[in-house]
Design a protein around this motif. Structure first.
Motif, PDB file in Angstrom:
ATOM      1  N   ALA A  95      67.827  65.851  64.150  1.00 38.65           N
ATOM      2  CA  ALA A  95      67.835  66.891  63.112  1.00 38.65           C
ATOM      3  C   ALA A  95      67.894  66.233  61.815  1.00 38.65           C
ATOM      4  O   ALA A  95      67.259  66.704  60.696  1.00 38.65           O
ATOM      5  CB  ALA A  95      69.341  67.648  63.236  1.00 38.65           C
ATOM      6  N   VAL A  96      68.409  65.021  61.721  1.00 38.11           N
ATOM      7  CA  VAL A  96      68.323  64.356  60.336  1.00 38.11           C
ATOM      8  C   VAL A  96      67.055  63.851  60.160  1.00 38.11           C
ATOM      9  O   VAL A  96      66.717  63.813  59.077  1.00 38.11           O
ATOM     10  CB  VAL A  96      69.348  63.067  60.340  1.00 38.11           C
ATOM     11  CG1 VAL A  96      69.179  61.977  59.375  1.00 38.11           C
ATOM     12  CG2 VAL A  96      70.763  63.470  60.497  1.00 38.11           C
ATOM     13  N   THR A  97      66.134  63.309  61.091  1.00 38.40           N
ATOM     14  CA  THR A  97      64.932  62.673  61.066  1.00 38.40           C
ATOM     15  C   THR A  97      64.138  63.907  60.705  1.00 38.40           C
ATOM     16  O   THR A  97      63.372  63.606  59.758  1.00 38.40           O
ATOM     17  CB  THR A  97      64.597  62.123  62.440  1.00 38.40           C
ATOM     18  OG1 THR A  97      65.581  61.308  62.671  1.00 38.40           O
ATOM     19  CG2 THR A  97      63.170  61.674  62.232  1.00 38.40           C
ATOM     20  N   LEU A  98      64.143  64.970  61.166  1.00 42.31           N
ATOM     21  CA  LEU A  98      63.530  66.359  60.941  1.00 42.31           C
ATOM     22  C   LEU A  98      63.425  66.703  59.514  1.00 42.31           C
ATOM     23  O   LEU A  98      62.613  67.285  59.020  1.00 42.31           O
ATOM     24  CB  LEU A  98      63.551  67.291  61.971  1.00 42.31           C
ATOM     25  CG  LEU A  98      62.835  66.647  63.278  1.00 42.31           C
ATOM     26  CD1 LEU A  98      63.351  67.949  64.427  1.00 42.31           C
ATOM     27  CD2 LEU A  98      61.398  66.796  63.219  1.00 42.31           C
ATOM     28  N   LEU A  99      64.700  66.926  59.087  1.00 37.15           N
ATOM     29  CA  LEU A  99      65.194  67.198  57.814  1.00 37.15           C
ATOM     30  C   LEU A  99      64.685  66.368  56.708  1.00 37.15           C
ATOM     31  O   LEU A  99      63.926  66.725  55.684  1.00 37.15           O
ATOM     32  CB  LEU A  99      66.778  67.509  57.777  1.00 37.15           C
ATOM     33  CG  LEU A  99      67.334  68.641  58.314  1.00 37.15           C
ATOM     34  CD1 LEU A  99      68.848  68.634  58.297  1.00 37.15           C
ATOM     35  CD2 LEU A  99      67.001  69.884  57.928  1.00 37.15           C
ATOM     36  N   ALA A 100      64.488  65.049  56.984  1.00 38.56           N
ATOM     37  CA  ALA A 100      64.040  64.171  56.000  1.00 38.56           C
ATOM     38  C   ALA A 100      62.409  64.271  55.986  1.00 38.56           C
ATOM     39  O   ALA A 100      61.943  64.215  54.918  1.00 38.56           O
ATOM     40  CB  ALA A 100      64.424  62.631  56.433  1.00 38.56           C
ATOM     41  N   VAL A 101      61.679  64.525  57.110  1.00 33.41           N
ATOM     42  CA  VAL A 101      60.493  64.843  57.173  1.00 33.41           C
ATOM     43  C   VAL A 101      60.205  66.230  56.393  1.00 33.41           C
ATOM     44  O   VAL A 101      59.180  66.227  55.486  1.00 33.41           O
ATOM     45  CB  VAL A 101      59.837  64.832  58.421  1.00 33.41           C
ATOM     46  CG1 VAL A 101      58.324  65.384  58.538  1.00 33.41           C
ATOM     47  CG2 VAL A 101      60.334  63.508  59.344  1.00 33.41           C
ATOM     48  N   PHE A 102      60.830  67.004  56.445  1.00 34.81           N
ATOM     49  CA  PHE A 102      60.713  68.417  55.933  1.00 34.81           C
ATOM     50  C   PHE A 102      60.896  68.166  54.461  1.00 34.81           C
ATOM     51  O   PHE A 102      60.130  68.775  53.502  1.00 34.81           O
ATOM     52  CB  PHE A 102      61.817  69.370  56.463  1.00 34.81           C
ATOM     53  CG  PHE A 102      61.992  70.725  55.595  1.00 34.81           C
ATOM     54  CD1 PHE A 102      61.044  71.717  55.769  1.00 34.81           C
ATOM     55  CD2 PHE A 102      63.064  70.867  54.838  1.00 34.81           C
ATOM     56  CE1 PHE A 102      60.689  72.810  55.183  1.00 34.81           C
ATOM     57  CE2 PHE A 102      62.871  72.136  54.036  1.00 34.81           C
ATOM     58  CZ  PHE A 102      61.901  72.952  54.341  1.00 34.81           C
ATOM     59  N   VAL A 103      61.910  67.237  53.862  1.00 27.22           N
ATOM     60  CA  VAL A 103      61.941  67.284  52.563  1.00 27.22           C
ATOM     61  C   VAL A 103      60.571  66.554  52.086  1.00 27.22           C
ATOM     62  O   VAL A 103      59.990  66.750  51.152  1.00 27.22           O
ATOM     63  CB  VAL A 103      62.996  66.335  52.250  1.00 27.22           C
ATOM     64  CG1 VAL A 103      63.032  65.785  50.724  1.00 27.22           C
ATOM     65  CG2 VAL A 103      64.271  67.146  52.425  1.00 27.22           C
ATOM     66  N   LEU A 104      59.973  65.597  52.694  1.00 26.64           N
ATOM     67  CA  LEU A 104      58.805  64.734  52.329  1.00 26.64           C
ATOM     68  C   LEU A 104      57.703  66.118  52.430  1.00 26.64           C
ATOM     69  O   LEU A 104      56.660  65.817  51.486  1.00 26.64           O
ATOM     70  CB  LEU A 104      58.551  63.862  53.318  1.00 26.64           C
ATOM     71  CG  LEU A 104      59.581  62.447  52.933  1.00 26.64           C
ATOM     72  CD1 LEU A 104      59.201  61.565  54.379  1.00 26.64           C
ATOM     73  CD2 LEU A 104      59.295  61.882  51.650  1.00 26.64           C
ATOM     74  N   ILE A 105      57.410  66.839  53.209  1.00 24.37           N
ATOM     75  CA  ILE A 105      56.361  67.726  53.320  1.00 24.37           C
ATOM     76  C   ILE A 105      56.669  68.856  52.164  1.00 24.37           C
ATOM     77  O   ILE A 105      55.483  68.973  51.314  1.00 24.37           O
ATOM     78  CB  ILE A 105      56.563  68.476  54.892  1.00 24.37           C
ATOM     79  CG1 ILE A 105      56.367  67.482  55.873  1.00 24.37           C
ATOM     80  CG2 ILE A 105      55.764  69.769  54.703  1.00 24.37           C
ATOM     81  CD1 ILE A 105      56.490  68.146  57.149  1.00 24.37           C
ATOM     82  N   GLU A 106      57.961  69.054  51.916  1.00 26.21           N
ATOM     83  CA  GLU A 106      57.858  70.123  50.830  1.00 26.21           C
ATOM     84  C   GLU A 106      57.583  69.632  49.392  1.00 26.21           C
ATOM     85  O   GLU A 106      57.106  70.379  48.563  1.00 26.21           O
ATOM     86  CB  GLU A 106      59.379  70.735  51.002  1.00 26.21           C
ATOM     87  CG  GLU A 106      59.961  71.354  52.266  1.00 26.21           C
ATOM     88  CD  GLU A 106      58.582  72.615  52.370  1.00 26.21           C
ATOM     89  OE1 GLU A 106      58.871  73.632  51.711  1.00 26.21           O
ATOM     90  OE2 GLU A 106      57.717  72.439  53.225  1.00 26.21           O
ATOM     91  N   ARG A 107      57.808  68.386  49.362  1.00 26.43           N
ATOM     92  CA  ARG A 107      57.515  67.759  47.932  1.00 26.43           C
ATOM     93  C   ARG A 107      56.194  67.752  47.534  1.00 26.43           C
ATOM     94  O   ARG A 107      55.450  67.586  46.427  1.00 26.43           O
ATOM     95  CB  ARG A 107      58.060  66.428  47.989  1.00 26.43           C
ATOM     96  CG  ARG A 107      59.599  66.216  47.940  1.00 26.43           C
ATOM     97  CD  ARG A 107      60.139  64.903  47.803  1.00 26.43           C
ATOM     98  NE  ARG A 107      59.687  64.211  46.543  1.00 26.43           N
ATOM     99  CZ  ARG A 107      59.965  62.903  46.373  1.00 26.43           C
ATOM    100  NH1 ARG A 107      60.745  62.156  47.378  1.00 26.43           N
ATOM    101  NH2 ARG A 107      59.634  62.252  45.204  1.00 26.43           N
ATOM    102  N   ARG A 108      55.199  68.014  48.712  1.00 25.70           N
ATOM    103  CA  ARG A 108      53.656  67.756  48.512  1.00 25.70           C
ATOM    104  C   ARG A 108      52.731  69.064  48.711  1.00 25.70           C
ATOM    105  O   ARG A 108      51.676  69.083  48.538  1.00 25.70           O
ATOM    106  CB  ARG A 108      53.193  66.713  49.502  1.00 25.70           C
ATOM    107  CG  ARG A 108      53.893  65.245  49.162  1.00 25.70           C
ATOM    108  CD  ARG A 108      53.246  64.299  50.111  1.00 25.70           C
ATOM    109  NE  ARG A 108      53.475  62.973  49.892  1.00 25.70           N
ATOM    110  CZ  ARG A 108      54.770  62.437  49.986  1.00 25.70           C
ATOM    111  NH1 ARG A 108      55.861  63.084  50.269  1.00 25.70           N
ATOM    112  NH2 ARG A 108      54.851  61.333  49.350  1.00 25.70           N
TER     113      ARG A 108
END
Length: 500
Positions: free
Chosen positions: A244-257
């Motif tokens: 969950a923590v890993t995927l949420l971090a990936v989600f934040v990176l995706i949303e910024r771009r």
């Protein structure tokens, strides 16, 4: 004289009050399905042949799908039409409820509960966003959110009551068949009474962001619900939390771009959305646990049958409706910060009272009084936090804001229930070495309610700076929709909020 409508005339627009009734009924149905199975779990287990783990997943499958897909449901409503998403969600919810009531095997029942959660994830944010469409900022929206809070809390308590009545009278399948019938009636009411909303939003559906955050929330909710049975150190639980923590971090990176992000940064520019959601997560952490532990105490310690247990929730439900109705009026007089703080402390006092329950107690002495306090404070706090979390949000993001506040409440509830269930189980296991089984159970419940009271007291203290900072944040709503009392002077009347 022809008093009828000519064929070129449009039908009269539905009135806001009738539209609100249909939308509130949709929210009530969602909340009802969350708690209606709690009282009937022993009968469901015997009827379908569930194991201990399978019985837990009758509850968890609904909560998992609901919590993981709320953001997706909210954004879908913004892009494809809220009324359309609401009607599809209600139809899916009704069909899954029929399947659950007709299930003859554990797998079918658990799968049907998951599909129920999928339908609920479409219903809740779309219904809240449509309510905001029908009622623009002002006194009307404040009263509408009061109704919303009343039915949300009453749905949780009403589920326990209805579950007890139906289980004892006709058997557990009818708890699902009754929900299906209710969903169909609500669907008809929505089609007839809710006007077609403003239309679809602009932009494209963020599929990559949606898949990532859905998987992240699925891992998180699954790990938290599993921890109740296996413990926090179980490898699967730790793996789920890490995922969950890993995927949420990936989600934040995706949303910024991404230009059409599922969670656009503009949603948090008012300074109120973040505060409302953080406080709602804390409130949710004790909300779901309340409706889990209280019926258990009534049945396993006080020896009440399912019907009496359900009837025992009526005072809580009535207090809930009174608190939600009073909250908008009180906040107009003393401001949202004071109202929210008072509501949280009232609920905390009720939970602290519950933490004094005894193994040889009674409903009148140990449950009735604190239930009224808890119900009144819970609904008033819910109304204020819902208003805070959606206030100032652009109309085209209203569905997403509704999905977000429901997500934080649901995920907060999963975290709280997992932690409190683990605590209660540990206290009960320790007490069982030198006390009777009933006394040991009571000790566990008392510990859960005591910690819940402490969490809400801390939330009340946190609300003081957060709500004031949110009100002053750059981009916050204009003064005519603010909810805290204004400084003395000529502008006081204009600055006093009618919104919540």
């Amino acid at each position: 004289m022809n008093l009828g409508r000519t064929k070129d005339q449009a039908p009269p627009a539905p009135r806001p009050g009738t539209a609100l009734a249909a939308l509130a009924a949709a929210q009530f149905t969602v909340m009802l399905a969350t708690s209606i199975v709690n009282v009937a779990l022993p009968q469901i287990r015997a009827g379908v042949g569930l194991s201990d783990g399978g019985t837990t997943w009758v509850v968890n499958a609904y909560g998992l799908a609901f919590g993981a897909l709320l953001l997706t449901g909210g954004r879908a409503g913004d892009l494809f039409g809220r009324r359309r998403v609401l009607t599809v969600g209600l139809a899916l919810f009704a069909a899954a409820s029929v399947a659950a009531g007709s299930a003859a095997s554990p797998g079918v029942l658990i799968a049907a509960r998951a599909v129920q959660g999928l339908g609920a994830a479409a219903i809740a944010p779309a219904a809240l966003a449509l309510t905001m469409d029908v009622f623009p900022p002002g006194p009307g929206r404040g009263r509408a959110l009061g109704v919303w809070g009343a039915v949300s809390g009453a749905g949780g308590a009403g589920g326990v009551l209805l579950g007890g009545v139906l289980t004892q009278a006709w058997g557990w399948p009818w708890i699902f068949h009754s929900v299906a019938l209710g969903a169909v009636l609500v669907l008809v009411a929505v089609v007839k009474l809710v006007p077609r909303a403003v239309g679809r939003g602009s932009g494209r559906f963020d599929l990559l962001g949606t898949v990532t955050v859905t998987l992240a929330l699925t891992c998180l909710v699954w790990a938290l619900t599993s921890a109740r049975g296996t413990g926090w150190t179980d490898a699967r639980v730790l793996g789920g939390l890490l995922g969950a923590v890993t995927l949420l971090a990936v989600f934040v990176l995706i949303e910024r771009r991404r230009p059409h992000a599922l969670m656009p940064p503009r949603l948090f520019t008012t300074g109120r959305v973040a505060a409302g959601n953080l406080l709602m997560a804390l409130l949710g952490s004790v909300w779901i646990a309340l409706f889990f532990f209280l019926p258990l105490y009534q049945q396993q310690v006080l020896g009440m049958d399912p019907l009496a247990t359900g009837a025992g929730q009526l005072p809580l439900a009535l207090a809930n409706m009174l608190g939600a109705a009073a909250a908008p009026r009180v906040s107009q007089r003393i401001g949202v910060t004071a109202t929210l703080t008072a509501a949280l402390l009232t609920e905390a006092a009720g939970l602290l009272w519950l933490s004094r329950m005894s193994a040889d107690g009674s409903y009148l002495v140990d449950v009735l009084g604190p239930s009224v306090l808890v119900g009144f404070g819970l609904s008033a706090a819910f109304v204020q936090l819902t208003a805070l979390a959606v206030d100032g949000v652009p109309q085209h993001d209203a569905g997403l804001a509704g999905g977000l506040v429901n997500t934080t409440r649901q995920v907060g509830g999963a975290i709280g229930l997992a932690a409190l269930a683990t605590l209660a189980g540990s206290v009960t296991a320790h007490a069982a070495t030198h006390q009777s089984h009933v006394a040991a159970l009571t000790a566990g419940y008392r510990a859960a309610f005591a910690v819940s009271a402490a969490v809400l007291a801390a939330t009340a203290l946190l609300a003081l700076p957060l709500t004031r900072a949110a009100r002053r944040a750059p981009g916050a709503v204009p003064p005519h929709t603010a909810t805290d009392p204004a400084p003395p002077g000529p502008a006081r009347a204009a600055d006093r909020s009618p919104a919540t």
